[in-house]
Design an enzyme around this catalytic site. Structure first.
Site, PDB file in Angstrom:
ATOM      1  N   SER A  69      -9.788   1.987   2.791  1.00  0.00           N
ATOM      2  CA  SER A  69      -8.872   2.737   1.959  1.00  0.00           C
ATOM      3  C   SER A  69      -7.836   1.864   1.244  1.00  0.00           C
ATOM      4  O   SER A  69      -7.235   2.340   0.278  1.00  0.00           O
ATOM      5  CB  SER A  69      -8.140   3.781   2.808  1.00  0.00           C
ATOM      6  OG  SER A  69      -7.287   3.157   3.741  1.00  0.00           O
TER       7      SER A  69
ATOM      8  N   SER B 100     -10.133  -0.345   6.998  1.00  0.00           N
ATOM      9  CA  SER B 100      -9.491  -0.164   5.689  1.00  0.00           C
ATOM     10  C   SER B 100      -8.762  -1.389   5.133  1.00  0.00           C
ATOM     11  O   SER B 100      -8.351  -1.369   3.982  1.00  0.00           O
ATOM     12  CB  SER B 100      -8.525   1.016   5.726  1.00  0.00           C
ATOM     13  OG  SER B 100      -9.246   2.225   5.653  1.00  0.00           O
TER      14      SER B 100
ATOM     15  N   LYS C  89       0.866  -1.183   0.000  1.00  0.00           N
ATOM     16  CA  LYS C  89       0.000   0.000   0.000  1.00  0.00           C
ATOM     17  C   LYS C  89       0.898   1.226   0.000  1.00  0.00           C
ATOM     18  O   LYS C  89       1.917   1.257   0.698  1.00  0.00           O
ATOM     19  CB  LYS C  89      -0.895  -0.030   1.252  1.00  0.00           C
ATOM     20  CG  LYS C  89      -1.911   1.110   1.324  1.00  0.00           C
ATOM     21  CD  LYS C  89      -2.832   0.958   2.535  1.00  0.00           C
ATOM     22  CE  LYS C  89      -3.894   2.048   2.570  1.00  0.00           C
ATOM     23  NZ  LYS C  89      -4.818   1.903   3.727  1.00  0.00           N
TER      24      LYS C  89
END
Lengths: 484, 95
Positions: free
Chosen positions: A151, A175, A76
């Protein structure tokens, strides 16, 4: 080879039937073929990946490899890397190359994992649809007009589309788990402090926690093993010994007490999602688990408490972006105030601005007690609910999300409707508990997630339950047709 | 509406966050909706409840007070948008 789990790939790497170089080339070709549609990668480092794969293959040949050596992953874009930019999905950090790497990145590299690239995400991890990325939305591989969740939407889409063997993510209010549910994969948010936050761009420091997203609980166990552990550079990281997560995967579920909170099956839950979750609970029951109705009376207060605490911490954390030391700087500042105000105004997107503003308001003189202190007191009540519940049950089960993945644009004009995606996930962050999401069926062709949470430091239990469940079902083996 | 466009201006000033005039109305509406959402906290009886700041409340570690980092000024300043002689550049603050 992309249809294999990470554990299966690792076995072939170890036996010499597969090389890391083959795997890397295979994924690079798949990224080339599919990612223009998905937009799940923000950066791909083909050259770096090839070099790392060659290194991993040498280690494998010399017999110096671990279980993750040679496996290609994506990080990420919230985890700092020194060889690629770390944008956090924001214009603010568009060209930022960190002088140091995140502990998670270092640890997975030391374990021999090969980084293919950086995954798209909601700006500063604020969002539940990945539509808040400055670098464009991500498509859900199951239905490309739908969101992948957020997210960690890029990470989840990458794993679901088999554009890497696994990915890292972070979870502040859901997330990791919400996008895992929307994309039909497995993701675990560990206990607060289990994984070091060093080099992980801060959103809400008392809630943020990194973890893996992968196809199966077995794969998550392997990755979490390498990610977890105390780090002298994160004073909140846990000093507790990290158990062997793989060792306990096969433990019998006979007598396992699963709590089913009434509040998770109430208003707001899509009935198709509820049906899939109930079916999954029957599977666990037939494996010997005992289902028990419980109550988490303050569940309805989790979202309100979260939307004070998370923005308050964010407004404080994000004050570091001032246009002076790193990040975006406006052109021709008139004076120091103009430099701060314009750099921040230009660098942050709309959702980040909303949260900074609400956080600054909640912390401002005269409102602090009414909002921030009150929310922290409610946080204690939420945490106490879990303490009481875990005196009676071993794990708590329910849906990860109230609905399946929604269409792009459907909620982007209504911040509060977007926040309700986190209805069942934020409580684990508020309380610091570990929680996992695993695929448990489909509704109208879209994946549904089963969420399990446990008492602090009980990740092994969650991975064990999901591993047994995945031995009895095959939802986790399904792959979107468009990327098969 | 709980917050007016003028309130937004004031909060934005506190946060040193540039907001365009045209966005103030919309933000006032959005933030008011957010405050509506959190309003239900006010009805909760929290008398005597200790605020929970952090899940790791009791277990924060202290490290030995010794130097562990070497001087990496050049490396750490490399991402800065404006530098001169090893210092961060800002507009003139003292007239």
């Amino acid at each position: 080879m992309h249809d294999m789990t990470m554990a299966q790939q690792a076995a072939l790497l170890a036996s010499g039937e597969l090389t890391s170089a083959d795997l890397v080339e295979h994924y690079l070709a798949r990224i080339e073929q599919h990612d223009a549609r998905l937009n799940a990668y923000l950066a791909v480092d083909a050259e770096g990946a090839r070099l790392a794969a060659a290194e991993a293959d040498k280690r494998l040949q010399r017999g110096e490899a671990g279980p993750l050596t040679g496996i290609p992953i994506a990080h990420k874009d919230i985890f700092c890397t020194t060889d690629m930019a770390t944008t956090c999905g924001s214009r603010m950090l568009e060209n930022y190359v960190s002088p140091y790497a995140a502990t998670v990145v270092d640890k997975l590299q030391a374990a021999g994992m090969v980084t293919l690239g950086k995954a798209n995400m909601d700006e500063f991890a604020m969002g539940s649809s990945n539509e808040n990325s400055y670098f464009g939305a991500v498509a859900n591989p199951w239905q490309e007009n739908r969101v992948p969740g957020g997210s960690s939407g890029g990470s989840a889409a990458i794993v679901a589309a088999r554009l890497a063997s696994a990915a890292t993510g972070t979870d502040t209010g859901g997330s990791i788990r919400q996008p895992a549910a929307f994309c039909g994969i497995t993701g675990i948010k560990p206990t607060y402090g289990r994984v070091s936050r060093y080099g992980m761009v801060a959103f809400a420091s008392s809630l943020d926690q990194g973890g893996p997203l992968a196809q199966t609980a077995e794969d998550c166990a392997l990755m979490l093993q390498a990610m977890a552990g105390h780090d002298v550079r994160d004073s909140t990281s846990s000093v507790l010994k990290v158990p062997d997560f793989s060792e306990s995967l096969n433990e019998n579920l006979a007598g396992l007490r699963i709590g089913i909170p009434d509040e998770y099956f109430a208003q707001g839950l899509d009935s198709d999602v509820g049906d899939c979750v109930n079916e999954a609970l029957s599977v666990l029951e037939s494996a010997g688990a005992i289902l028990k109705r419980i109550s988490l009376p303050n569940q309805n207060l989790c979202i309100p408490a979260y939307y004070i605490i998370a923005p308050a911490e964010a407004s404080s954390n994000l004050s570091r972006f001032d246009g002076v030391r790193f990040g975006h700087r406006c052109e021709n500042p008139q004076d120091i105030d103009d430099l701060y105000t314009r750099s921040r105004g230009e660098g942050f997107g709309p959702e980040v601005k909303r949260r900074i503003l609400i956080g600054a308001y909640a912390l401002s003189a005269g409102y602090y007690d009414a909002y921030y202190k009150k929310a922290q007191q409610v946080r204690q009540l939420v945490s106490d609910d879990f303490t009481s519940a875990f005196a009676e049950v071993d794990v708590i089960a329910g849906p990860t999300t109230p609905t399946t993945a929604f269409e792009r644009g459907a909620k982007s004009d209504d911040p509060v409707a977007m926040y309700l995606n986190d209805l069942f996930t934020v409580s684990a962050n508020l309380s610091g508990l570990p929680a996992i999401s695993a695929p448990c069926g489909f509704a109208d062709g879209l994946p549904v997630g089963l969420q399990l949470s446990a008492s602090v430091n009980q990740e092994a239990r969650l991975l064990n339950v999901v591993h047994r469940y995945q031995g009895l079902t095959d939802w986790h083996r399904r792959m979107p047709d468009a990327v098969a | 509406m709980l917050l007016t466009p003028d309130d937004i201006k004031q909060i934005a000033h506190l946060a040193r966050l540039g907001i365009e005039e045209a966005a103030l109305d919309h933000l006032a509406a959005d933030l008011s909706t957010m405050l509506d959402l959190v309003e239900q906290l006010q009805a909760v009886d929290t008398e005597g409840v200790e605020p929970m700041a952090h899940p790791a409340n009791a277990s924060l570690l202290m490290r030995d007070d010794i130097v562990t980092e070497s001087d990496q000024r050049d490396v750490l300043q490399a991402p800065a948008p404006a530098l001169q002689d090893g210092y961060f550049l800002v507009p003139r603050v003292i007239e």
